[in-house]
Design a protein around this motif. Structure first.
Motif, mmCIF file in Angstrom:
data_model
loop_
_atom_site.group_PDB
_atom_site.id
_atom_site.type_symbol
_atom_site.label_atom_id
_atom_site.label_comp_id
_atom_site.label_asym_id
_atom_site.label_seq_id
_atom_site.Cartn_x
_atom_site.Cartn_y
_atom_site.Cartn_z
ATOM 1 N N GLY B 5 0.801 -1.214 0.000
ATOM 2 C CA GLY B 5 0.000 0.000 0.000
ATOM 3 C C GLY B 5 0.838 1.269 0.000
ATOM 4 N N THR B 6 1.950 1.217 0.716
ATOM 5 C CA THR B 6 2.786 2.416 0.806
ATOM 6 C C THR B 6 3.540 2.697 -0.483
ATOM 7 N N LEU B 7 3.478 1.739 -1.384
ATOM 8 C CA LEU B 7 4.245 1.917 -2.618
ATOM 9 C C LEU B 7 3.411 2.540 -3.733
ATOM 10 N N GLU B 8 2.216 2.943 -3.409
ATOM 11 C CA GLU B 8 1.361 3.473 -4.460
ATOM 12 C C GLU B 8 1.949 4.729 -5.100
ATOM 13 N N ARG B 9 2.508 5.570 -4.248
ATOM 14 C CA ARG B 9 3.075 6.804 -4.799
ATOM 15 C C ARG B 9 4.552 6.625 -5.106
ATOM 16 N N PRO B 10 4.925 6.817 -6.335
ATOM 17 C CA PRO B 10 6.348 6.660 -6.662
ATOM 18 C C PRO B 10 7.186 7.777 -6.030
ATOM 19 N N LEU B 67 15.318 -7.808 -8.055
ATOM 20 C CA LEU B 67 15.439 -6.381 -7.744
ATOM 21 C C LEU B 67 14.109 -5.805 -7.262
ATOM 22 N N LEU B 68 13.021 -6.203 -7.935
ATOM 23 C CA LEU B 68 11.711 -5.638 -7.578
ATOM 24 C C LEU B 68 11.285 -6.081 -6.183
ATOM 25 N N ALA B 69 11.671 -7.300 -5.816
ATOM 26 C CA ALA B 69 11.325 -7.785 -4.487
ATOM 27 C C ALA B 69 11.999 -6.957 -3.402
ATOM 28 N N ARG B 70 13.068 -6.305 -3.762
ATOM 29 C CA ARG B 70 13.813 -5.494 -2.781
ATOM 30 C C ARG B 70 13.823 -4.037 -3.205
ATOM 31 N N PHE B 71 12.766 -3.583 -3.852
ATOM 32 C CA PHE B 71 12.789 -2.271 -4.514
ATOM 33 C C PHE B 71 13.320 -1.146 -3.625
ATOM 34 N N SER B 72 12.714 -1.008 -2.456
ATOM 35 C CA SER B 72 13.026 0.160 -1.634
ATOM 36 C C SER B 72 14.523 0.256 -1.349
ATOM 37 N N GLY B 73 15.113 -0.848 -0.918
ATOM 38 C CA GLY B 73 16.532 -0.836 -0.573
ATOM 39 C C GLY B 73 17.396 -0.636 -1.805
ATOM 40 N N ARG B 137 8.635 -0.660 -11.492
ATOM 41 C CA ARG B 137 7.849 -0.951 -10.290
ATOM 42 C C ARG B 137 6.480 -0.258 -10.326
ATOM 43 N N TYR B 138 6.452 0.995 -10.760
ATOM 44 C CA TYR B 138 5.201 1.782 -10.732
ATOM 45 C C TYR B 138 4.642 1.869 -12.142
ATOM 46 N N ARG B 139 4.135 0.764 -12.616
ATOM 47 C CA ARG B 139 3.721 0.680 -14.013
ATOM 48 C C ARG B 139 2.614 1.659 -14.353
ATOM 49 N N ALA B 141 2.216 4.570 -13.070
ATOM 50 C CA ALA B 141 2.619 5.982 -12.914
ATOM 51 C C ALA B 141 3.758 6.339 -13.858
ATOM 52 N N ILE B 142 3.915 5.533 -14.924
ATOM 53 C CA ILE B 142 5.042 5.754 -15.830
ATOM 54 C C ILE B 142 5.100 7.194 -16.332
ATOM 55 N N ALA B 143 3.954 7.737 -16.730
ATOM 56 C CA ALA B 143 3.955 9.091 -17.296
ATOM 57 C C ALA B 143 4.492 10.111 -16.294
ATOM 58 N N HIS B 144 4.119 9.934 -15.017
ATOM 59 C CA HIS B 144 4.589 10.892 -14.018
ATOM 60 C C HIS B 144 6.057 10.693 -13.673
ATOM 61 N N VAL B 145 6.452 9.422 -13.596
ATOM 62 C CA VAL B 145 7.864 9.158 -13.278
ATOM 63 C C VAL B 145 8.749 9.744 -14.385
ATOM 64 N N TYR B 146 8.368 9.474 -15.638
ATOM 65 C CA TYR B 146 9.175 9.975 -16.749
ATOM 66 C C TYR B 146 9.129 11.506 -16.786
ATOM 67 N N ALA B 147 7.976 12.066 -16.446
ATOM 68 C CA ALA B 147 7.863 13.530 -16.437
ATOM 69 C C ALA B 147 8.830 14.148 -15.439
ATOM 70 N N VAL B 148 8.878 13.591 -14.216
ATOM 71 C CA VAL B 148 9.795 14.219 -13.241
ATOM 72 C C VAL B 148 11.244 13.908 -13.592
ATOM 73 N N ASP B 149 11.458 12.772 -14.264
ATOM 74 C CA ASP B 149 12.811 12.476 -14.749
ATOM 75 C C ASP B 149 13.257 13.585 -15.704
ATOM 76 N N LEU B 150 12.392 13.962 -16.634
ATOM 77 C CA LEU B 150 12.720 15.023 -17.590
ATOM 78 C C LEU B 150 12.815 16.391 -16.913
ATOM 79 N N LEU B 151 11.879 16.646 -16.017
ATOM 80 C CA LEU B 151 11.915 17.944 -15.317
ATOM 81 C C LEU B 151 13.212 18.075 -14.530
#
Lengths: 246, 808
Positions: B5-10, B67-73, B137-139, B141-151
């Motif tokens: 649940g805590t992983l909802e927000r990238p 890797l995904l099983a240990r995403f946070s770390g 991991r955040y399939r 939210a791809i558009a937002h992740v890529y957006a902040v990557d570019l920003l």
């Protein structure tokens, strides 16, 4: 890159063979030096048009076949000392590839009685080649450590007709001027006019131009018997930029 | 493991931080390696290191479940590792005794070079891992992740330029390292999944990094660069250094042995040389500040080829373009010119002469006759309404760099046909444009300049250009004069007298007899005269065609004045390699080719490797998303994005008239608006049909604006050129915004579709895009050299269209 010896071995000149024999069997570098000579000769033949000669002065080739280049380069580079390539000698300096040393020396057209000035001693190799060909060589090195090293190396090889001075070569060597020939290997932003003045009428000066590792052209300054100066810009390679007739 | 649940927000903030740091690091590396090595080698090394992006895709594709099983770390560790490796790998890479020039003889150098690639790829790998893992991991939210990557990247590019004005590159390095560690700390908060000790580590490491002494991080230039060569002379020392994004400026004094910088000095010169301070940019290319507190005439400046125009006429108004340390300004003062305008790009050079060493230089730039302008030469001329009796373009580049082809990759808008037309428009009737160049053997740039001048005159309606040109040469430099008018017999007589007393040759003047050529500085053949005669006559085009170097005039669309390489001649030169033939090769172009080949091979490996594991991937069997389509799509948009970005940066340089500001502003605007475009797709990537529609829409938008700009930018720029710089910047941003907005869409749209149908391919697609970006930058330059930047834009539009077809 070394060419197959079998292609060019039949072209070897006798003087070089003699010189090689004189070096004696106890010189582990004798064979490498002979290979270097053969390679230079082959390169010169290929570039004969640009150099305006079919072969270099046999005396120059003999000097190259005599001077132990390996003794004047850093120990770690002794194994490659006779390869036809420039070598780093420390202090950000290099020693030119033997082919370039050969044609530079040849272009000076020196005779045994000549007095020669070199600006930029570097490893001392060029000075040693000159010393084989002329009466006296005066050489100036601005980098102190390099000058000391070259002086010691040349003394160890028994060259008594070379004087090494550490200092600024821009004003030449007034006490010994004029000179029959001058070699300027130290890069300057221009050819020092005082050096032209210290060149005898009928004398020649050679200046290699390029980066530390690659000589792009040779500038030959000739002072005729009336004191008129002409420079020749020589591409040390067989290459004509224009094709066909224009 | 963290609760789902805590992983909802990238972790969007840390993504933007790491993207900013990684882009900043890329630009900083270019700066550092331009100081350590030479610009073109820096370009090659960093291009290859950027394959770390491609490698991250491969790495994650191979180890995705683990890797995904240990995403946070894993995510936080990668952020922290970026911070640490950015500093450690840069320092380690500098310890290797790399001398690229020796690679031709010494195979060890190839190993060092490879080691440098690997070391510098590591920070990019870690940064890219963080982004790619988050996208995987955040399939949803791809558009937002890529957006902040570019920003983040956009802010990073702007930030690093600002930072490099404030601090030395070494300090910037540790700040970027600390930014990576800060990103890791922020990530810990964003992901709510860490203990205090997790946070203590990066915090401590960041503090340690910041405490590193500056001298440990200062770049060490190669011993073969001219600054280090000069410092070998007894008594020389660096008395001050200034750093900016334009370069590292080092001032050297040499109290024991004078520096005597006077390139091109006549062999007959008896004039004394003044004491000088050497000024090196990026440890190379020395210029000198003359010691002249009494404001005397410095006679040696009259013994250079560039002094010619003062002996043909008495110009009352002179414009010096590329004033540097002031030699050309002093030359004009020697002749009592009452009004001199001098333009210099680097404000730090101006400050050296005007402030720090004002007394030494005799307040040269505050002389009543001199007006100094900080700015870019071409822009100054284009915006000016004044005219001058002499427009003098100094020898701006160092001989070493010029003669070995190191500038081949550099775009230069100073020596194009359009540039010469701009200058000539500002030359008063009867006045001259004077351009000095180094003499190279075989002749190259002097001839290209001559060809450019002929073309510029013809374009201005002059039918007999040969009557308006004279060319003289010493053994080292040449000076070309283009007159606004026809040369008179009196001028020709003065020209010959000038040359005679200084041992210079005339290479061309109207009516010059062939037997006057090649007299004092003799070549095997009278190459300069022959070339000048051909270029000014009817056979010009045939001569250019047949000449063994590329001396066709450079244009604003193909601004590669320093590119001389012709493929036809390569076999001949290679055959001569043992006989001193290598200097004939134009290093810059070959380095570009070498970069492309290495990047191609490595990209192929990186892209093919994950296919091994995809065989076992069952979830995609029913999908339309096939690996071949994924490769095509992401490769095409990866290439196309940078093609457009690079080409428009060049177009905007001509509008904003400052290479640095143009690059920083255009790059930032592109990335920011592409980020907005990416975010906009967030609601349109839920269903395949919508994705297809949105992709076609985006590509149509790109095509529309791309074509529109291709046709309209030049006239729009010409019309708005007179506006103040701030307005022009705003115009540039407004023009970039819609194009970049659409360009930000294809990547997240494609990735969202893959994520929905075949998630195992997400990191792979990221990696393909990363590899394509590296190849794109190199290919764009190669294409532009050959066909021009307009062709690069057209190629990009074709690639976007191809991507849209693949998506369909």
């Amino acid at each position: 890159m070394r060419k197959p010896a079998r292609i060019i071995s039949f072209m070897v000149c006798t003087t070089c063979l003699l010189a090689g024999a004189m070096a004696g069997d106890d010189d582990p570098f004798a064979e490498a030096r002979q290979d270097m000579i053969r390679e230079i000769e082959a390169d010169v033949r290929r570039t004969s048009l640009q150099l305006d000669t079919e072969a270099l002065d046999p005396r120059v080739m003999q000097a190259l076949a005599t001077v132990p280049r390996h003794a004047l380069v850093p120990g770690s580079l002794q194994d490659v000392a006779y390869e036809n390539r420039p070598l780093p000698i420390g202090h950000g300096q290099t020693i030119s590839q033997p082919y370039i040393v050969a044609i530079m020396t040849d272009l000076l057209k020196m005779t045994p009685a000549d007095k020669v000035l070199e600006v930029g001693t570097g490893s001392g190799y060029q000075a040693a080649i000159l010393a084989e060909l002329v009466d006296r060589v005066y050489t100036i090195e601005i980098i102190e450590a390099l000058g000391q090293q070259a002086r010691a190396g040349l003394e160890a090889l028994g060259y008594e007709n070379i004087t090494v001075r550490i200092g600024d070569g821009y004003y030449g060597w007034q006490e010994q001027a004029p000179f029959d020939a001058i070699v300027v290997t130290a890069a300057a932003s221009h050819i020092p006019p005082p050096l032209i003045e210290q060149l005898k009428n009928g004398g020649r000066m050679i200046v290699p131009v390029g980066s530390r590792f690659m000589v792009q052209q040779l500038v030959l300054v000739e002072k005729d018997l009336q004191g008129e100066v002409v420079t020749r810009q020589i591409l040390p390679v067989r290459f004509v930029p224009l094709t066909g007739t224009h | 493991m963290t609760a789902p649940g805590t992983l909802e927000r990238p972790p969007l903030i840390s993504i933007s931080l790491i993207s900013a740091a990684a882009l900043g690091y890329e630009i900083l590396l270019m700066r550092l390696f331009s100081i350590i090595q030479w610009h073109h080698f820096a370009y090659m090394i960093i291009s290859l290191a950027l394959l770390g992006y491609g490698a991250s895709g491969t790495f994650i594709a191979l180890a995705r479940p683990w890797l995904l099983a240990r995403f946070s770390g894993v995510y936080r560790i990668n952020l922290a590792l970026f911070g640490l490796s950015a500093v450690a790998c840069t320092l380690a890479a500098q310890q290797l005794p790399l001398n690229v020039e020796e690679i031709l003889w010494d195979w060890h150098q190839a190993l060092y070079l490879f080691a440098v690639y690997l070391l510098l790829a590591l920070p990019f790998l870690f940064a890219a891992n963080a982004v790619a893992l988050t996208l995987t991991r955040y399939r949803r939210a791809i558009a937002h992740v890529y957006a902040v990557d570019l920003l983040g990247a956009g802010l990073g590019s702007l930030g690093i330029v600002l930072l490099l004005f404030l601090v030395f590159p070494g300090t910037a390095l540790k700040l970027l390292g600390a930014l990576g560690l800060l990103a890791s700390l922020v990530a810990a908060r964003e992901l709510h999944g860490s203990h205090a000790r997790w946070q203590a580590g990066p915090l401590l490491a960041a503090l340690l990094l910041l405490a590193l002494p500056a001298e440990w991080l200062a770049p060490q230039p190669s011993p073969y660069k001219s600054l280090n060569q000069t410092l070998r002379i007894g008594g020389t020392r660096i008395i001050e250094q200034h750093s900016s994004p334009l370069g590292l400026v080092s001032v050297v004094e040499s109290p024991q042995v004078p520096l005597r910088h006077a390139p091109g000095l006549s062999l007959h010169s008896s004039a004394p040389l003044p004491a000088q301070l050497g000024v090196f940019t990026d440890a190379d290319g020395m210029t000198a500040i003359n010691h002249n507190p009494q404001r005397q005439a410095l006679a040696y400046l009259d013994d250079l080829t560039s002094a010619l125009p003062y002996y043909l006429a008495e110009p009352q108004r002179v414009l010096v373009l590329g004033a540097g340390a002031g030699a050309d300004v002093q030359q004009a003062l020697n002749h009592g010119v009452p009004h001199i305008d001098a333009v210099e790009l680097n404000p730090q050079l101006i400050a050296l002469v005007r402030e720090e060493h004002a007394e030494w230089a005799g307040q040269l730039y505050d002389h009543p006759a001199v007006r100094i302008h900080a700015g870019e030469a071409r822009g100054f001329v284009r915006r000016s309404q004044e005219t001058w009796g002499l427009v003098q373009i100094a020898l701006l580049d160092a001989f070493g760099a010029s003669s070995s082809g190191l500038h081949a990759l550099n775009e230069s808008y100073l020596y194009t046909v359009e540039a010469l037309q701009d200058y000539l428009a500002r030359v008063a009737p009867g006045g001259y444009l004077a351009i000095s160049r180094w003499i190279k053997l075989p002749p190259r740039d002097t001839l290209k300049l001559m060809a450019t001048a002929v073309r510029a005159l013809q374009a201005s309606g002059i039918t007999a250009p040969g009557e308006r040109l004279v060319l003289i040469r010493g053994w080292q430099t040449s000076t070309l004069l283009v007159k606004n008018g026809v040369f008179s017999a009196d001028e020709i007589a003065r020209l010959q007298a000038f040359c005679r007393t200084r041992a210079f040759d005339t290479a061309w003047f109207p009516g010059m007899p062939a037997d006057l050529a090649n007299r004092v500085n003799v070549f095997a053949r009278p190459w300069f005269y022959q070339a000048a005669a051909a270029l000014t006559g009817a056979r010009g085009a045939a001569f250019i065609e047949r000449y063994k170097f590329d001396i066709a005039p450079a244009t604003d669309d193909r601004p590669y004045f320093f590119h001389f390489f012709k493929w036809d001649v390569l076999p001949e030169i290679l055959a001569l390699r043992g006989q001193g033939g290598l200097p004939l090769l134009e290093a810059g172009y070959l380095v570009l080719m070498a970069t492309l080949l290495q990047a191609l091979v490595l990209s192929l490996v990186l892209i093919l490797l994950p296919l091994l594991t995809l065989r076992g991937d069952r979830d995609g069997q029913a999908s339309m998303v096939r690996p071949a389509r994924v490769v095509l799509y992401f490769f095409a948009i990866g290439l196309a994005f940078l093609f457009v970005e690079i080409a428009f940066i060049q177009k905007f340089i001509l509008f904003l008239h400052h290479p640095l500001y143009a690059v920083a502003i255009v790059l930032t605007a592109f990335l920011l608006f592409a980020g907005v475009g990416s975010a906009w797709t967030a609601r349109r990537n839920a269903r395949p049909r919508l994705v297809r529609l949105a992709t076609v829409g985006a590509v149509s938008g790109i095509a529309l604006f791309g074509l529109l700009y291709l046709l309209l930018l030049d006239p729009v720029f010409a019309a708005l050129m007179h506006l103040p710089v701030v307005i022009r910047i705003l115009v540039a941003i407004a023009l970039i915004a819609p194009l970049a907005f659409f360009m930000g869409m294809p990547f997240p749209l494609g990735l969202a579709r893959i994520a929905a149908e075949r998630p195992a391919l997400v990191p792979w697609a990221w990696g393909i895009n990363g590899c394509a970006s590296v190849l794109s930058a190199v290919l764009a330059t190669l294409l532009a050299i050959q066909f021009g930047f307009s062709a690069v834009i057209i190629a990009a539009l074709v690639l976007y269209a191809l991507a849209a077809l693949v998506m369909h």
